[in-house]
Scaffold this motif. Sequence first.
Motif, PDB file in Angstrom:
ATOM      1  N   ALA A   1       0.869  -1.276   0.038  1.00 47.22           N
ATOM      2  CA  ALA A   1       0.045  -0.022   0.111  1.00 47.22           C
ATOM      3  C   ALA A   1       0.942   1.173   0.090  1.00 47.22           C
ATOM      4  CB  ALA A   1      -1.052   0.000   1.275  1.00 47.22           C
ATOM      5  N   GLN A   2       2.039   1.210   0.830  1.00 48.72           N
ATOM      6  CA  GLN A   2       2.885   2.465   0.666  1.00 48.72           C
ATOM      7  C   GLN A   2       3.605   2.581  -0.497  1.00 48.72           C
ATOM      8  OE1 GLN A   2       6.429   2.762   0.630  1.00 48.72           O
ATOM      9  NE2 GLN A   2       6.602   4.725   1.493  1.00 48.72           N
ATOM     10  N   SER A   3       3.671   1.844  -1.414  1.00 49.72           N
ATOM     11  CA  SER A   3       4.237   1.982  -2.474  1.00 49.72           C
ATOM     12  C   SER A   3       3.457   2.602  -3.686  1.00 49.72           C
ATOM     13  CB  SER A   3       4.628   0.525  -3.154  1.00 49.72           C
ATOM     14  OG  SER A   3       5.625  -0.121  -2.302  1.00 49.72           O
ATOM     15  N   GLN A   4       1.874   2.186  -3.076  1.00 49.38           N
ATOM     16  CA  GLN A   4       0.809   2.947  -4.044  1.00 49.38           C
ATOM     17  C   GLN A   4       0.791   4.446  -3.859  1.00 49.38           C
ATOM     18  OE1 GLN A   4      -2.554   0.254  -4.177  1.00 49.38           O
ATOM     19  NE2 GLN A   4      -1.088  -1.251  -3.416  1.00 49.38           N
ATOM     20  N   THR A   5       0.704   4.537  -2.458  1.00 47.02           N
ATOM     21  CA  THR A   5       0.538   6.173  -2.135  1.00 47.02           C
ATOM     22  C   THR A   5       1.739   6.898  -2.285  1.00 47.02           C
ATOM     23  OG1 THR A   5       1.707   5.543   0.179  1.00 47.02           O
ATOM     24  CG2 THR A   5      -0.999   5.295  -0.191  1.00 47.02           C
ATOM     25  N   ALA A   6       2.897   6.304  -2.389  1.00 47.20           N
ATOM     26  CA  ALA A   6       4.219   7.015  -2.801  1.00 47.20           C
ATOM     27  C   ALA A   6       3.946   7.324  -4.184  1.00 47.20           C
ATOM     28  CB  ALA A   6       5.335   6.275  -2.440  1.00 47.20           C
ATOM     29  N   ALA A   7       3.508   6.521  -5.028  1.00 46.32           N
ATOM     30  CA  ALA A   7       3.469   6.790  -6.602  1.00 46.32           C
ATOM     31  C   ALA A   7       2.625   8.024  -6.848  1.00 46.32           C
ATOM     32  CB  ALA A   7       2.926   5.507  -7.277  1.00 46.32           C
ATOM     33  N   ILE A   8       1.489   7.958  -6.007  1.00 44.50           N
ATOM     34  CA  ILE A   8       0.598   9.139  -6.284  1.00 44.50           C
ATOM     35  C   ILE A   8       1.217  10.447  -5.792  1.00 44.50           C
ATOM     36  CG2 ILE A   8      -1.474  10.261  -5.484  1.00 44.50           C
ATOM     37  CD1 ILE A   8      -2.829   7.252  -5.429  1.00 44.50           C
ATOM     38  N   ARG A   9       1.996  10.511  -4.558  1.00 45.71           N
ATOM     39  CA  ARG A   9       2.362  11.634  -4.134  1.00 45.71           C
ATOM     40  C   ARG A   9       3.668  12.116  -4.902  1.00 45.71           C
ATOM     41  NH1 ARG A   9       0.621   9.433   1.300  1.00 45.71           N
ATOM     42  NH2 ARG A   9      -1.063  10.521   1.895  1.00 45.71           N
ATOM     43  N   LEU A  10       4.324  11.287  -5.625  1.00 45.38           N
ATOM     44  CA  LEU A  10       5.435  11.876  -6.360  1.00 45.38           C
ATOM     45  C   LEU A  10       4.943  12.138  -7.774  1.00 45.38           C
ATOM     46  CD1 LEU A  10       7.972   8.935  -5.461  1.00 45.38           C
ATOM     47  CD2 LEU A  10       8.375  11.445  -5.043  1.00 45.38           C
TER      48      LEU A  10
END
Length: 385
Positions: A197-206
């Motif tokens: 999940a953290q990998s997914q949220t990081a992709a959005i924020r970047l």
Amino acid sequence: MTDTLTRSTPVKDGPPVPESALRTHSIGPFEFETGGRLPNVEIAYETWGTLNADRSNAVLILHALTGSTHVAATAADPEPGWWEGLVGPGRPLDTEKWFVLAPNMLGGCYGTTGPSSLDPDGSPWGSRFPFTTIRDSVRAEALLADVLGIERFHAVVGGSMGGARALEWAATFPDRVAGVAVIACGAHSTAEQIAFAQSQTAAIRLDPHFAGGDYYGGPAPEGGLGIARRIAHITYRSEAELQGRFGRSPQPGEDPFGAPVARGGRYQVESYLDHQAGKLARRFDANSYLVLTEALMSHDVGRGRGGEGAALAGVTARAFVAAVDSDRLYWPEQSQELARQLTGSASRAEGRDVPLHLINSPIGHDGFLTDLEQVYPELVQTLEL
């Protein structure tokens, strides 16, 4: 917001109706578990069937991460729903007998108040939307039930993130839940689930268009949301399904050997993931994806309740637990442990263990959506539907 639900015109503050139609109801000001307050929250929902005179025939269905209120088709909305075979006349949740309610989760983008909703001054909440937990959503859903006059649900049913919400319902409001079905979800989010999940949220924020969450009025962070969906979709499908369906085959008309994707070289599985990413980016809000994903990351039924065993021992509802045998996101062992710890359930009180029902599906986690009919008889029997 990238898209909104437009299947039917919401009818504010109206009573439940026999046919499905998207509605919204205000539950007033709302205080969030970890801090933050909204001056007003509206919950969107759809219904099937008719609520009886003593309001004792209500069943609550809770959607997964990017799901919506549209569980099944009706004359008012003929588009097939995401659990189409479950709800309707003659189906396991027979709408000649049961009144089925399906709300959109707090923080979502299908009608319920979320980051893309407008504040009292007419601006999207965006980055100011409070951190939301599974328990926040359950409390909001309980307030909706209060407004509708439903004191107790005959059953609360959910899969994946909906399963987390169903379990929280049974733990938070044991007197309001007679039966609970937790499908393809455990009692807490594991380290691996949080990592995915953290990998997914990081992709959005970047994404360069994210703008700290305040991108409304400009380009949406569809690239980051698309990458998040790619990561998620890999976890929703099994390795065997991807290999058997695509193998190493190139996308027709493209040669990935020596030609990067930017120059038109893709394998079929890459094209498939691109397609899934594009579909979600067109229909879902990136901020809502963040809010709901982080809510699921926080899922832990034992938090603040003396631990998981104590929390689950306090669940008194008849309990139905199911898992997908090929699931590599929510491993069946997690569901098995959940069933073992439901020592206070009505099933145990009647002298029966809570069994784990296995859905046999080659596709992985998404089998809870595509192959649930395998366990319909057990679901009906356990929850006395």
